[in-house]
Scaffold this active site. Sequence first.
Site, PDB file in Angstrom:
ATOM      1  N   TRP A 192       0.831  -1.204   0.000  1.00 47.23           N
ATOM      2  CA  TRP A 192       0.000   0.000   0.000  1.00 47.23           C
ATOM      3  C   TRP A 192       0.861   1.248   0.000  1.00 47.23           C
ATOM      4  O   TRP A 192       1.939   1.270   0.593  1.00 47.23           O
ATOM      5  CB  TRP A 192      -0.889   0.021   1.243  1.00 47.23           C
ATOM      6  CG  TRP A 192      -2.135  -0.797   1.075  1.00 47.23           C
ATOM      7  CD1 TRP A 192      -2.245  -2.150   1.237  1.00 47.23           C
ATOM      8  CD2 TRP A 192      -3.419  -0.319   0.710  1.00 47.23           C
ATOM      9  NE1 TRP A 192      -3.531  -2.543   1.001  1.00 47.23           N
ATOM     10  CE2 TRP A 192      -4.283  -1.423   0.668  1.00 47.23           C
ATOM     11  CE3 TRP A 192      -3.931   0.943   0.415  1.00 47.23           C
ATOM     12  CZ2 TRP A 192      -5.632  -1.318   0.351  1.00 47.23           C
ATOM     13  CZ3 TRP A 192      -5.269   1.054   0.101  1.00 47.23           C
ATOM     14  CH2 TRP A 192      -6.102  -0.066   0.074  1.00 47.23           C
ATOM     15  N   PHE A 196      -0.592  -4.970   7.938  1.00 48.88           N
ATOM     16  CA  PHE A 196      -1.146  -5.998   8.819  1.00 48.88           C
ATOM     17  C   PHE A 196      -0.470  -7.352   8.590  1.00 48.88           C
ATOM     18  O   PHE A 196      -0.318  -8.142   9.522  1.00 48.88           O
ATOM     19  CB  PHE A 196      -2.660  -6.108   8.598  1.00 48.88           C
ATOM     20  CG  PHE A 196      -3.339  -7.059   9.533  1.00 48.88           C
ATOM     21  CD1 PHE A 196      -3.695  -6.654  10.806  1.00 48.88           C
ATOM     22  CD2 PHE A 196      -3.628  -8.358   9.137  1.00 48.88           C
ATOM     23  CE1 PHE A 196      -4.326  -7.535  11.682  1.00 48.88           C
ATOM     24  CE2 PHE A 196      -4.255  -9.243   9.995  1.00 48.88           C
ATOM     25  CZ  PHE A 196      -4.612  -8.832  11.278  1.00 48.88           C
ATOM     26  N   GLU A 197      -0.034  -7.616   7.364  1.00 51.16           N
ATOM     27  CA  GLU A 197       0.555  -8.925   7.019  1.00 51.16           C
ATOM     28  C   GLU A 197       2.045  -9.022   7.340  1.00 51.16           C
ATOM     29  O   GLU A 197       2.645 -10.088   7.201  1.00 51.16           O
ATOM     30  CB  GLU A 197       0.323  -9.222   5.537  1.00 51.16           C
ATOM     31  CG  GLU A 197      -1.125  -9.487   5.176  1.00 51.16           C
ATOM     32  CD  GLU A 197      -1.993  -8.247   5.060  1.00 51.16           C
ATOM     33  OE1 GLU A 197      -3.220  -8.372   5.184  1.00 51.16           O
ATOM     34  OE2 GLU A 197      -1.441  -7.135   4.848  1.00 51.16           O
ATOM     35  N   VAL A 217       0.934   3.201   7.550  1.00 49.04           N
ATOM     36  CA  VAL A 217      -0.489   3.283   7.850  1.00 49.04           C
ATOM     37  C   VAL A 217      -0.801   4.764   8.019  1.00 49.04           C
ATOM     38  O   VAL A 217      -0.161   5.448   8.822  1.00 49.04           O
ATOM     39  CB  VAL A 217      -0.859   2.507   9.131  1.00 49.04           C
ATOM     40  CG1 VAL A 217      -2.373   2.490   9.322  1.00 49.04           C
ATOM     41  CG2 VAL A 217      -0.305   1.091   9.106  1.00 49.04           C
ATOM     42  N   ILE A 218      -1.760   5.245   7.240  1.00 47.34           N
ATOM     43  CA  ILE A 218      -2.136   6.652   7.288  1.00 47.34           C
ATOM     44  C   ILE A 218      -3.519   6.768   7.915  1.00 47.34           C
ATOM     45  O   ILE A 218      -4.461   6.079   7.499  1.00 47.34           O
ATOM     46  CB  ILE A 218      -2.078   7.276   5.884  1.00 47.34           C
ATOM     47  CG1 ILE A 218      -0.630   7.196   5.360  1.00 47.34           C
ATOM     48  CG2 ILE A 218      -2.578   8.719   5.919  1.00 47.34           C
ATOM     49  CD1 ILE A 218      -0.422   7.660   3.951  1.00 47.34           C
ATOM     50  N   HIS A 233      -9.726   1.917  12.156  1.00 44.79           N
ATOM     51  CA  HIS A 233      -8.872   0.988  11.423  1.00 44.79           C
ATOM     52  C   HIS A 233      -7.390   1.288  11.647  1.00 44.79           C
ATOM     53  O   HIS A 233      -6.571   0.389  11.815  1.00 44.79           O
ATOM     54  CB  HIS A 233      -9.220   1.060   9.931  1.00 44.79           C
ATOM     55  CG  HIS A 233      -8.451   0.103   9.074  1.00 44.79           C
ATOM     56  ND1 HIS A 233      -7.399   0.504   8.297  1.00 44.79           N
ATOM     57  CD2 HIS A 233      -8.588  -1.220   8.876  1.00 44.79           C
ATOM     58  CE1 HIS A 233      -6.908  -0.543   7.652  1.00 44.79           C
ATOM     59  NE2 HIS A 233      -7.623  -1.598   7.987  1.00 44.79           N
ATOM     60  N   PHE A 236      12.028  -2.075  12.742  1.00 42.07           N
ATOM     61  CA  PHE A 236      10.667  -1.553  12.707  1.00 42.07           C
ATOM     62  C   PHE A 236      10.632  -0.317  11.819  1.00 42.07           C
ATOM     63  O   PHE A 236      10.931   0.793  12.251  1.00 42.07           O
ATOM     64  CB  PHE A 236      10.186  -1.220  14.119  1.00 42.07           C
ATOM     65  CG  PHE A 236       8.723  -0.890  14.189  1.00 42.07           C
ATOM     66  CD1 PHE A 236       7.782  -1.902  14.184  1.00 42.07           C
ATOM     67  CD2 PHE A 236       8.291   0.419  14.256  1.00 42.07           C
ATOM     68  CE1 PHE A 236       6.427  -1.610  14.251  1.00 42.07           C
ATOM     69  CE2 PHE A 236       6.934   0.725  14.323  1.00 42.07           C
ATOM     70  CZ  PHE A 236       5.999  -0.295  14.324  1.00 42.07           C
ATOM     71  N   ARG A 262       9.161  11.058   5.494  1.00 39.46           N
ATOM     72  CA  ARG A 262       9.969  10.088   6.238  1.00 39.46           C
ATOM     73  C   ARG A 262      10.447   8.934   5.348  1.00 39.46           C
ATOM     74  O   ARG A 262      11.129   8.039   5.807  1.00 39.46           O
ATOM     75  CB  ARG A 262       9.143   9.526   7.390  1.00 39.46           C
ATOM     76  CG  ARG A 262       8.860  10.545   8.480  1.00 39.46           C
ATOM     77  CD  ARG A 262       7.732  10.090   9.397  1.00 39.46           C
ATOM     78  NE  ARG A 262       7.548  10.997  10.517  1.00 39.46           N
ATOM     79  CZ  ARG A 262       6.905  12.158  10.462  1.00 39.46           C
ATOM     80  NH1 ARG A 262       6.374  12.567   9.331  1.00 39.46           N
ATOM     81  NH2 ARG A 262       6.778  12.910  11.530  1.00 39.46           N
TER      82      ARG A 262
END
Length: 166
Positions: free
Chosen positions: A26, A59-60, A82-83, A89, A114, A128
């Site tokens: 994504w 998530f995966e 993740v935005i 969510h 991470f 970033r």
Amino acid sequence: MSGAGAPDKKPFDASGLKVAVVAASWHEAVMDGLLAGARRALVEHRVTDALEVRVPGTFELPVLAQALAEQGYDAVVALGVVIRGGTPHFEYVCSAATDGLTRVALDHVVAVGFGVLTCDTEEQALDRAGRPSSREDKGFEATAAAIETARTLRAVRGEASVDRGA
């Protein structure tokens, strides 16, 4: 901006380490930047045994990180973004990814980098992502941190010496 206070680390020869980079799909522009940064870190640290794997989303990341840790990788770098949107969510995905990757690191005693960006806007993520116009390079940072942690784990286990000057 969160980049203040970062340590000034010099790359070292990590050619004996086996490193995997797991990247979400994504937000392609952000992910391209994060992956480019990870690849630069691998090159600068002279990692020759590296694998790159893509997953659908953030998530995966933990399940692939776990599978790679079980295969004996010294370090697994997880890259995702993740935005925040208008629903919970964001919190669920961020929490699941963070908790899952922490479990992988602790359960397998493996270095996990991470590189999951959790941002309010796409602009923050791009800033970033290590692109030419970005102020930070979190793909590089996460990969370098995982490589250094893997080297330290080897030293703690008595498998190699640690160069504390690096």
